[in-house]
Design an enzyme around this catalytic site. Structure first.
Site, PDB file in Angstrom:
ATOM      1  N   GLU A 116      34.647  10.284  22.760  1.00 27.91           N
ATOM      2  CA  GLU A 116      35.018  10.742  21.419  1.00 27.91           C
ATOM      3  C   GLU A 116      35.524  12.184  21.462  1.00 27.91           C
ATOM      4  O   GLU A 116      34.939  13.039  22.119  1.00 27.91           O
ATOM      5  CB  GLU A 116      33.807  10.666  20.482  1.00 27.91           C
ATOM      6  CG  GLU A 116      33.229   9.267  20.320  1.00 27.91           C
ATOM      7  CD  GLU A 116      34.140   8.333  19.516  1.00 27.91           C
ATOM      8  OE1 GLU A 116      35.122   8.825  18.922  1.00 27.91           O
ATOM      9  OE2 GLU A 116      33.858   7.116  19.504  1.00 27.91           O
TER      10      GLU A 116
ATOM     11  N   CYS B 126      25.785   7.900  15.005  1.00 27.29           N
ATOM     12  CA  CYS B 126      26.402   8.470  16.212  1.00 27.29           C
ATOM     13  C   CYS B 126      27.173   9.745  15.870  1.00 27.29           C
ATOM     14  O   CYS B 126      27.023  10.774  16.530  1.00 27.29           O
ATOM     15  CB  CYS B 126      27.317   7.453  16.882  1.00 27.29           C
ATOM     16  SG  CYS B 126      26.390   6.115  17.660  1.00 27.29           S
TER      17      CYS B 126
ATOM     18  N   HIS C 151      31.256   6.205  23.146  1.00 30.42           N
ATOM     19  CA  HIS C 151      30.898   4.880  22.630  1.00 30.42           C
ATOM     20  C   HIS C 151      31.217   3.822  23.691  1.00 30.42           C
ATOM     21  O   HIS C 151      32.240   3.917  24.379  1.00 30.42           O
ATOM     22  CB  HIS C 151      31.683   4.556  21.353  1.00 30.42           C
ATOM     23  CG  HIS C 151      30.978   4.946  20.098  1.00 30.42           C
ATOM     24  ND1 HIS C 151      31.464   5.904  19.236  1.00 30.42           N
ATOM     25  CD2 HIS C 151      29.811   4.490  19.539  1.00 30.42           C
ATOM     26  CE1 HIS C 151      30.627   6.032  18.210  1.00 30.42           C
ATOM     27  NE2 HIS C 151      29.622   5.189  18.365  1.00 30.42           N
TER      28      HIS C 151
END
Ligand code: PCA
Length: 191
Positions: A78, A141, A163
């Site tokens: 991310e 998250c 992820h």
């Protein structure tokens, strides 16, 4: 280099979370890197509290959190955490914040401080599917990712989030557990 790496407990009716299943299988030492592994709860704020408590104890150079992203067909480091909580299902404590900031006076967003392009290239070099993601969502998250980037800004501690897809037993798309473990290992080596 000390790395604190976390994986979440199961949530949303699932019996396992591929994130923790993979993190727990990593070796304790990778070259010059020492890994500290932690399973964390799927609760707004609570996930951060658990990581922060461990980070205060271990004083890691890097904190990397790993979470499940059902529906994704690749490992996705991310790039961005946003200051927004917007849960479509309750967390594991029954909380379901909608349209709230993570931190009231916080920045709108933070970029990760990990080298995500090099990490993604290292995973693809293993023949495993990996692409960068520009959203960690607006659930737990993103909440822990945002809080960690906020907490450790200007400290020299680097923070990232990855992820991972479902395991085969959870549905499709999916990746076998040992592929997820290999992907995490390749990313850690690239840091
Ligand atoms: N995935 C969720 C929370 C815990 C996890 O593994 C998310 O993407 O927010």
């Amino acid at each position: 280099m000390k790395i604190l790496i976390t994986g979440f407990q199961p949530f949303g009716g699932q019996r396992v979370n591929p994130a923790w299943e993979a993190v727990r299988k990593l070796p304790d030492v990778l070259g010059d890197k020492v890994l500290w592994k932690l399973e964390i709860p799927v609760t707004f704020g609570g996930a951060f509290d658990a990581v922060e408590a461990k980070a205060e104890e271990v004083d890691p150079d890097v904190i990397l959190c790993v979470g499940q992203a059902g529906g994704r067909d690749a490992v996705t480091p991310e790039r961005i955490a946003v200051n927004l909580q917007d849960a479509s299902i309750p967390d594991n404590a029954g909380n379901q914040p909608v349209d709230l900031p993570v931190i009231a006076d916080g920045a709108n967003a933070y970029f990760t401080s990990l080298p995500v392009k090099a990490m993604a290239a290292a995973v693809r070099a293993q023949g495993l599917p990996c692409r960068l993601s520009c959203t960690a969502g607006t659930y737990v998250c993103n909440d822990v990712f945002y809080r960690l980037l906020h907490r450790y800004r200007d400290t020299g501690k680097r923070v990232g989030f990855v992820h991972v897809p479902f395991l085969p037993e959870q549905g499709s798309p999916n990746l076998p557990l040992n592929s997820i473990v290999r992907a995490l290992q390749a990313m850690l080596e690239a840091i």
